[in-house]
Motif scaffolding. Structure first.
Motif, PDB file in Angstrom:
ATOM      1  N   THR A 395     -42.805  -0.489  -3.438  1.00 36.01           N
ATOM      2  CA  THR A 395     -41.561  -0.593  -4.209  1.00 36.01           C
ATOM      3  C   THR A 395     -40.875   0.769  -4.312  1.00 36.01           C
ATOM      4  OG1 THR A 395     -42.481  -2.417  -5.511  1.00 36.01           O
ATOM      5  CG2 THR A 395     -40.568  -1.285  -6.432  1.00 36.01           C
ATOM      6  N   MET A 396     -41.663   1.814  -4.530  1.00 33.29           N
ATOM      7  CA  MET A 396     -41.106   3.165  -4.619  1.00 33.29           C
ATOM      8  C   MET A 396     -40.528   3.615  -3.276  1.00 33.29           C
ATOM      9  SD  MET A 396     -41.253   4.187  -7.708  1.00 33.29           S
ATOM     10  CE  MET A 396     -40.843   5.913  -7.451  1.00 33.29           C
ATOM     11  N   ILE A 397     -41.219   3.304  -2.197  1.00 33.06           N
ATOM     12  CA  ILE A 397     -40.710   3.670  -0.857  1.00 33.06           C
ATOM     13  C   ILE A 397     -39.356   2.989  -0.618  1.00 33.06           C
ATOM     14  CG2 ILE A 397     -41.104   3.450   1.642  1.00 33.06           C
ATOM     15  CD1 ILE A 397     -44.137   3.580   0.992  1.00 33.06           C
ATOM     16  N   SER A 398     -39.301   1.686  -0.874  1.00 34.58           N
ATOM     17  CA  SER A 398     -38.049   0.933  -0.672  1.00 34.58           C
ATOM     18  C   SER A 398     -36.936   1.440  -1.576  1.00 34.58           C
ATOM     19  CB  SER A 398     -38.277  -0.559  -0.939  1.00 34.58           C
ATOM     20  OG  SER A 398     -39.207  -1.087  -0.027  1.00 34.58           O
ATOM     21  N   ASP A 407     -36.638  11.698   2.272  1.00 31.82           N
ATOM     22  CA  ASP A 407     -37.649  12.736   2.135  1.00 31.82           C
ATOM     23  C   ASP A 407     -38.657  12.345   1.050  1.00 31.82           C
ATOM     24  OD1 ASP A 407     -35.604  12.895   0.272  1.00 31.82           O
ATOM     25  OD2 ASP A 407     -35.731  15.069   0.047  1.00 31.82           O
ATOM     26  N   ARG A 408     -38.155  11.793  -0.057  1.00 33.30           N
ATOM     27  CA  ARG A 408     -39.048  11.367  -1.141  1.00 33.30           C
ATOM     28  C   ARG A 408     -39.806  10.096  -0.763  1.00 33.30           C
ATOM     29  NH1 ARG A 408     -35.204  12.276  -6.509  1.00 33.30           N
ATOM     30  NH2 ARG A 408     -34.763  14.477  -6.124  1.00 33.30           N
ATOM     31  N   ALA A 409     -39.133   9.209  -0.063  1.00 35.00           N
ATOM     32  CA  ALA A 409     -39.809   7.988   0.401  1.00 35.00           C
ATOM     33  C   ALA A 409     -40.979   8.354   1.306  1.00 35.00           C
ATOM     34  CB  ALA A 409     -38.820   7.100   1.156  1.00 35.00           C
ATOM     35  N   THR A 410     -40.762   9.353   2.169  1.00 36.00           N
ATOM     36  CA  THR A 410     -41.817   9.791   3.088  1.00 36.00           C
ATOM     37  C   THR A 410     -42.990  10.397   2.332  1.00 36.00           C
ATOM     38  OG1 THR A 410     -40.121  10.234   4.756  1.00 36.00           O
ATOM     39  CG2 THR A 410     -42.285  11.205   5.133  1.00 36.00           C
ATOM     40  N   LYS A 411     -42.693  11.177   1.288  1.00 29.15           N
ATOM     41  CA  LYS A 411     -43.770  11.790   0.493  1.00 29.15           C
ATOM     42  C   LYS A 411     -44.617  10.719  -0.188  1.00 29.15           C
ATOM     43  CE  LYS A 411     -41.614  16.268  -0.492  1.00 29.15           C
ATOM     44  NZ  LYS A 411     -40.942  17.097  -1.526  1.00 29.15           N
ATOM     45  N   SER A 426     -41.380  -0.805   5.310  1.00 31.37           N
ATOM     46  CA  SER A 426     -40.453  -0.216   4.331  1.00 31.37           C
ATOM     47  C   SER A 426     -39.990   1.154   4.792  1.00 31.37           C
ATOM     48  CB  SER A 426     -41.138  -0.094   2.959  1.00 31.37           C
ATOM     49  OG  SER A 426     -41.534  -1.359   2.482  1.00 31.37           O
ATOM     50  N   LEU A 427     -40.914   1.945   5.337  1.00 33.42           N
ATOM     51  CA  LEU A 427     -40.563   3.283   5.829  1.00 33.42           C
ATOM     52  C   LEU A 427     -39.649   3.193   7.046  1.00 33.42           C
ATOM     53  CD1 LEU A 427     -41.264   6.356   5.360  1.00 33.42           C
ATOM     54  CD2 LEU A 427     -42.867   6.088   7.251  1.00 33.42           C
ATOM     55  N   ILE A 428     -40.028   2.362   8.013  1.00 31.54           N
ATOM     56  CA  ILE A 428     -39.252   2.224   9.260  1.00 31.54           C
ATOM     57  C   ILE A 428     -37.850   1.686   8.960  1.00 31.54           C
ATOM     58  CG2 ILE A 428     -39.120   0.940  11.440  1.00 31.54           C
ATOM     59  CD1 ILE A 428     -42.263   1.115  11.460  1.00 31.54           C
ATOM     60  N   ALA A 429     -37.775   0.661   8.116  1.00 30.03           N
ATOM     61  CA  ALA A 429     -36.473   0.088   7.739  1.00 30.03           C
ATOM     62  C   ALA A 429     -35.649   1.094   6.945  1.00 30.03           C
ATOM     63  CB  ALA A 429     -36.680  -1.185   6.926  1.00 30.03           C
ATOM     64  N   GLY A 430     -36.318   1.918   6.121  1.00 31.76           N
ATOM     65  CA  GLY A 430     -35.622   2.947   5.346  1.00 31.76           C
ATOM     66  C   GLY A 430     -34.941   3.967   6.238  1.00 31.76           C
ATOM     67  N   PHE A 431     -35.672   4.439   7.248  1.00 35.23           N
ATOM     68  CA  PHE A 431     -35.065   5.371   8.206  1.00 35.23           C
ATOM     69  C   PHE A 431     -33.878   4.721   8.901  1.00 35.23           C
ATOM     70  CE2 PHE A 431     -39.324   7.664   8.435  1.00 35.23           C
ATOM     71  CZ  PHE A 431     -38.844   8.826   7.832  1.00 35.23           C
ATOM     72  N   LEU A 432     -34.036   3.459   9.256  1.00 33.80           N
ATOM     73  CA  LEU A 432     -32.971   2.737   9.970  1.00 33.80           C
ATOM     74  C   LEU A 432     -31.716   2.617   9.115  1.00 33.80           C
ATOM     75  CD1 LEU A 432     -32.275   1.029  12.537  1.00 33.80           C
ATOM     76  CD2 LEU A 432     -33.065  -0.960  11.267  1.00 33.80           C
ATOM     77  N   SER A 440     -37.105   6.577  12.697  1.00 33.34           N
ATOM     78  CA  SER A 440     -37.555   5.183  12.647  1.00 33.34           C
ATOM     79  C   SER A 440     -38.468   4.876  13.831  1.00 33.34           C
ATOM     80  CB  SER A 440     -36.340   4.261  12.651  1.00 33.34           C
ATOM     81  OG  SER A 440     -36.723   2.916  12.478  1.00 33.34           O
ATOM     82  N   LEU A 441     -38.056   5.325  15.015  1.00 35.12           N
ATOM     83  CA  LEU A 441     -38.872   5.093  16.213  1.00 35.12           C
ATOM     84  C   LEU A 441     -40.169   5.903  16.179  1.00 35.12           C
ATOM     85  CD1 LEU A 441     -36.215   4.948  19.084  1.00 35.12           C
ATOM     86  CD2 LEU A 441     -37.496   3.069  18.081  1.00 35.12           C
ATOM     87  N   LYS A 442     -40.088   7.132  15.669  1.00 36.14           N
ATOM     88  CA  LYS A 442     -41.304   7.958  15.567  1.00 36.14           C
ATOM     89  C   LYS A 442     -42.330   7.290  14.657  1.00 36.14           C
ATOM     90  CE  LYS A 442     -39.100  12.458  16.329  1.00 36.14           C
ATOM     91  NZ  LYS A 442     -38.577  13.674  15.656  1.00 36.14           N
ATOM     92  N   SER A 443     -41.855   6.720  13.562  1.00 36.33           N
ATOM     93  CA  SER A 443     -42.755   6.029  12.620  1.00 36.33           C
ATOM     94  C   SER A 443     -43.386   4.802  13.265  1.00 36.33           C
ATOM     95  CB  SER A 443     -41.995   5.609  11.359  1.00 36.33           C
ATOM     96  OG  SER A 443     -41.456   6.719  10.711  1.00 36.33           O
ATOM     97  N   LEU A 444     -42.609   4.126  14.104  1.00 36.20           N
ATOM     98  CA  LEU A 444     -43.128   2.965  14.832  1.00 36.20           C
ATOM     99  C   LEU A 444     -44.257   3.379  15.765  1.00 36.20           C
ATOM    100  CD1 LEU A 444     -42.948  -0.029  15.588  1.00 36.20           C
ATOM    101  CD2 LEU A 444     -41.075   0.524  17.122  1.00 36.20           C
TER     102      LEU A 444
END
Length: 748
Positions: A395-398, A407-411, A426-432, A440-444
């Motif tokens: 929930t916090m990441i989203s 940057d905070r989502a990644t932390k 959530s992380l990949i969609a957040g970058f997108l 986004s692709l790097k996280s994938l």
């Protein structure tokens, strides 16, 4: 005499202890933890039952750390105390803590072993559970064997479950039902039926498992046939079948069945009320609620939820106020309604009134703050949360992603001990959604390196990132993975593939993906039409639009944005205007700013600037940056400086940090020989860009994404070069009066 008084005093104290113990247990069931703690603190006499009841109550109400503190203070402890604490860890899915405590137990009984085996199997550690089963001293105890069978069967390891069943020294009906439950809960109804028919003995649980299995598989006919043959159906039988009808929208059949129930208890009433709530028939639900002879907390909470679902928050609050004992479920239900209606501060007041908050309650409030963009308050709650589960972290990441703070989502993501698929998505969609396509692709890629398999959501996000980067080769690799992993039948993924190929200029590939889809939907058509528009295939866009209407697919706002864009790309002004009128008159779609933007771009491209400007003045919606940008671009091409200045000023208000707007206007001033304005705009650009993140562009070269930052001295800054060249050309034309400067400028 003194002896008798002493006996009476002891007896009286004993009765008080028993009474208080029962109160603690009852309050724990209602979720009133603080009240139970107050009674416990005020007790002058406490026994082992008191302490064990408190440990159990605290653990079941998500106060596991308080339970452990109380356990550690206990002296002496008995076997029940140790078992209660292990059971508490089991209830909160804390396997490692349960295992450590189990290892430290001075003595164990059959219940201790069964608890720990169940703890391992529920968390998926069936191998550890099997090792523990081998160590159980009492091999005749069926509880441990049954826990192992249930664990294997739940995980779909039916061969292993059957081996354990065959090895059991003594089997009981629970053993057979555990095996049957594994089949039914995994949807293996053919295997379940064979096993059920071979069972020497069956009880009502066996029948109910089969009925529930067929209901979950969507086979209501078989479920009903089996239900009709149950020798002595109990309330679970009736409710299971009733819920089956309700789940698939057969509310009339559900009500008929309800009326047939010979002895209705509160569970059956609640099931029927829930069925009406599911169908949003809140009036029928309320009628039944008022007829109930006895209501429990579930009854009240169900009707509160019903009113919330239909948007009647005041009625929900009225029912809540009438509720005799307001438990955590009712408070959470009302809190969710307040959050859903954007009344976050009221929801927070409700949250503060809940003393024994469970993880659902915490997560709901954090999600409320996150969805409202109030991330500081969400973070504050997150830090206070005694036990965080993976939903809390996700929930916090989203939330941070939605607020644009990747940057905070990644932390948050990096701080997680255990990440699930939702965490990665959530992380990949957040970058997108924050236009950080490369990240986004790097996280994938990282996700794959850590052994996590992507699902359709992950793959669709990856394809969207490739589309926005025009990273065709990476997109092709994802397409190959999709073919191998069996996601080619997923509509969500296919639609993303169409967009990826279209944005990469591979229209034929996009068409092939579209043709291979068995049942296309509106998004499929929109993706194809937008792809045609982007690549200048207006005729194909019109053909697709015609086929879409022939297939009786009703277009939406996005469809017409694609069609108007197609007309704009090739200058079909008349056709574009016809499409626009058709959208309003034939399909009753109110135009959005994006539709007007396409029209402005269309008229601007063919030099009809006055008509374009009139569209802006007369439209009913508020103009956006895209619309003014289209007008400014048209003014630039057709050298209408006065109108261009007007459009640029509007753009400066809407997006003051977008350098391209300043550059376009600067070029227009340069062409007109207005050098002071050129210098003023360049100074303004410098002030705006100070401290800002540099602009970024990219291109795919040999399967690698190459980045270009606007302040990167290692790369050529094309925009600055263009400004200088344009300025020099206009200056030379102004000063030198060279006759062929027009053609030289055109080359530039």
């Amino acid at each position: 005499m003194k002896l008798k008084q002493g006996i009476r005093s002891i007896s009286k104290a004993g009765n008080h202890v028993i009474s208080h113990n029962l109160q603690i247990i009852h309050l724990g069931k209602l979720g009133r933890v603080e009240d139970a703690i107050r009674i416990f603190s005020n007790m002058t006499h406490k026994n082992l039952v008191t302490y064990n009841s408190m440990i159990s109550m605290l653990a079941k109400n998500a106060r596991i750390s308080d339970a452990r503190q109380l356990f550690d203070k206990m002296s002496p402890k008995n076997l029940v105390s140790w078992n209660s604490m292990v059971a508490g860890y089991l209830h909160n899915n804390m396997v490692e803590e349960a295992s450590e405590l189990f290892d430290a137990m001075p003595e164990r009984d059959n219940f201790s072993w069964a608890l720990m085996i169940t703890c391992y199997t529920r968390s998926g550690k069936v191998d550890k559970a099997r090792e523990l089963l081998e160590l159980v001293p009492d091999k005749l105890d069926t509880a441990c064997w049954n826990a192992m069978i249930a664990g294997y069967a739940k995980k779909g390891k039916f061969n292993d479950a059957e081996k354990v069943l065959d090895q059991m020294p003594a089997k009981d009906l629970v053993s057979y039902n555990s095996m049957l439950a594994g089949y039914t809960q995994n949807g293996k109804m053919l295997l379940a039926l064979r096993f059920f028919e071979k069972m020497a003995k069956r009880n009502v649980v066996s029948w109910n498992l089969m009925v529930a299995g067929y209901v979950n598989s969507g086979d209501l006919s078989s479920a009903w046939q089996l239900f009709e043959n149950i020798p002595n159906p109990n309330v679970v039988s009736w409710v299971t079948m009733l819920c089956g009808f309700a789940r698939y929208g057969k509310i009339i059949e559900a009500r008929r069945l309800f009326d047939r129930i010979p002895r209705k208890n509160v569970v059956s009433w609640n099931a029927m009320i829930a069925a009406y709530v599911q169908e949003l028939q809140i009036d029928e639900a309320d009628k039944l609620f008022k007829k109930m002879p006895h209501k429990d907390s579930v009854s009240w909470t169900t009707i509160i939820n019903g009113y919330i679902r239909v948007g009647k928050l005041d009625e929900a609050r009225e029912v809540y106020n009438q509720m005799p004992c307001k438990d955590i479920a009712a408070k959470t239900a009302l809190m969710s309604g307040l959050i859903r209606n954007g009344r976050i501060d009221e929801a927070n007041k409700m949250f503060s009134q809940i003393h024994a908050r469970d993880v659902i309650c915490w997560n709901m409030m954090i999600a409320g703050y996150s969805q409202s963009g109030r991330m500081d308050e969400a973070l504050n709650l997150f830090r206070q949360m005694p036990i965080k589960n993976v939903v809390s972290w996700n929930t916090m990441i989203s939330g941070y992603a939605q607020a644009g703070h990747m940057d905070r989502a990644t932390k948050i993501f990096q701080a997680m001990r255990e990440k699930n698929l939702v965490s990665w998505n959530s992380l990949i969609a957040g970058f997108l959604q924050n236009n950080l396509y490369s990240d986004s692709l790097k996280s994938l890629v990282m996700m794959g390196q850590e052994g996590k398999k992507p699902d359709q959501s992950t793959l669709a996000c990856g394809l969207s990132a490739c589309a926005n980067l025009a990273a065709l080769q990476v997109g092709k690799q994802l397409h190959e993975y999709i073919l191998k992993s069996g996601y080619m039948n997923d509509l969500f993924v296919n639609n993303a593939l169409i967009t990826m190929y279209a944005k990469s200029g591979r229209v034929e590939n996009a068409e092939q993906v579209f043709r291979d889809i068995e049942c296309v939907d509106l998004i499929s058509w929109n993706s194809l039409i937008s792809g045609y528009a982007l690549n200048g295939y207006a005729n194909k866009a019109f053909e697709a639009f015609g086929r879409m209407l022939s297939d009786r697919v009703v277009p939406d706002e996005v469809t017409f944005i694609g069609m108007l864009s197609a007309c704009s790309h090739v200058g079909l002004a008349t056709e574009g205007l016809d499409i626009f009128k058709r959208m309003i008159e034939d399909f009753a779609i109110e135009p959005l700013a994006e539709h007007y933007s396409c029209l402005v771009d269309l008229f601007g491209r063919v030099g009809r600037l006055e008509e374009a400007f009139n569209i802006v003045r007369e439209m009913k919606v508020q103009a956006n940056a895209g619309l003014w940008g289209s007008l400014l671009g048209a003014c630039r091409v057709h050298k209408n400086l006065e109108l261009g200045i007007f459009a640029a000023r509007k753009l400066f208000e809407l997006e003051p940090d977008n350098a391209s707007n300043y550059i376009t206007l600067s070029n227009m001033h340069a062409e007109a020989g207005r050098w002071k304005e050129v210098e003023r705009l360049r100074m303004l650009m410098r002030d705006k860009s100070a401290g800002k993140q540099p602009g970024c562009s990219w291109i795919e070269v040999q399967n690698q994404i190459q980045h270009f930052l606007s302040h990167d001295l290692a790369k050529l800054r094309h925009e600055n070069i263009q400004i200088i060249l344009n300025t020099l050309a206009a200056h030379m034309r102004d000063k030198c009066n060279i006759s062929d400067m027009e053609s030289a400028y055109d080359i530039l």
